[in-house]
Design an enzyme around this catalytic site. Structure first.
Site, PDB file in Angstrom:
ATOM      1  N   ASP A  23       0.873  -1.171   0.000  1.00 45.30           N
ATOM      2  CA  ASP A  23       0.000   0.000   0.000  1.00 45.30           C
ATOM      3  C   ASP A  23       0.912   1.223   0.000  1.00 45.30           C
ATOM      4  OD1 ASP A  23      -2.406   1.581   0.392  1.00 45.30           O
ATOM      5  OD2 ASP A  23      -1.760   1.784   2.469  1.00 45.30           O
ATOM      6  N   ASP A  25      -0.043   5.143   1.146  1.00 49.59           N
ATOM      7  CA  ASP A  25      -0.140   6.087   2.255  1.00 49.59           C
ATOM      8  C   ASP A  25      -0.372   5.350   3.568  1.00 49.59           C
ATOM      9  OD1 ASP A  25      -0.059   8.504   3.479  1.00 49.59           O
ATOM     10  OD2 ASP A  25      -1.901   9.286   2.641  1.00 49.59           O
TER      11      ASP A  25
END
Length: 244
Positions: A23, A25
């Site tokens: 992922d 952020d």
């Protein structure tokens, strides 16, 4: 976990994977302050309380956030990509890397280990942040506009598997690194992958409840110990959370 303080003291563990799916952020970077400023600006422009937007926007595609807020006329990729392109341009000084991210990505890239970023952000947003923070750029990327349905739908991670040259049969040998229990962990698990949860954006209790396979504070707990000739990688997981 009751009232006991969380114990990040599990003995070192080693596990081998064919590839890694990150992922963005909360996992590689922390752009919380920038995102808050960004949504305050957008909220004022479209006449919606920014705090209402921020209650549901974390880990969610902007297009889905705007749809949920009844802003269908703005929920198109032309507007979203332009809006997100401005975020790192305007608030680049407000983002930092997650501790350990640079060292881990450098080690992965140096060893030619298959990896990709799978994110709810658009391509201009991801490219902007990687450029601002001068972080390694993956050969493979899955962004918001690539899939019909965002997380927690598993299609983004299934696409990530495909971009690394894997099939669903390989999913159990691929590690997803995520920070958000609400949907994201579910997305990785629904794709059949192993999931490592970072306690960077949510409480320990929230992360534990989502039941990732491992829980660590940040990426300083992850080390590359061996790169295999077939492209796989052995990772050492340090100081993981002890869960009774």
């Amino acid at each position: 976990m009751g009232s006991m303080a969380p114990s990040f003291s599990s003995p070192p563990q080693r596990a081998t994977f064919k590839g890694l799916l990150f992922d963005m952020d909360g996992t590689i970077i922390d752009s919380t302050d920038a995102v808050v400023k960004h949504w305050h600006t957008i909220g004022k422009e479209i006449g919606i309380d920014p705090n209402v937007i921020l209650e549901t926007s974390h880990g969610r595609r902007s297009i889905d956030t705007l749809k949920a807020l009844g802003q269908d006329h703005l929920a198109n990729w032309e507007y979203i990509k332009h809006m997100e392109e401005l975020l790192p341009q305007n608030y680049g000084d407000d983002a930092i890397e997650i501790p350990g991210a640079r060292d881990l990505l450098d080690a992965i890239k140096s060893a030619n280990i298959p990896w990709a970023i799978v994110t709810s952000g658009t391509s201009p947003l991801v490219g902007g942040w990687l450029d601002v923070l001068k972080l390694p750029i993956p050969e493979n990327l899955v962004v918001a506009e690539d899939v019909e349905n965002g997380k927690p739908d598993p299609s983004c991670y299934l696409m990530g598997l495909g971009k690394l040259g894997f099939t669903v049969k390989d999913a159990g040998d691929v590690l997803v690194l995520e920070d958000s229990p609400a949907g994201k962990f579910c997305s990785g698990k629904a794709a059949g992958c192993k999931v490592l949860g970072l306690v960077t954006s949510h409480t320990v209790e929230q992360v534990v409840k989502a039941k990732p396979d491992w829980i660590v504070k940040d990426l300083r707990s992850i080390r590359v110990t061996a790169a295999h000739s077939d492209g796989g990688v052995e990772l050492e997981i340090l100081d993981a959370l002890k869960v009774d």
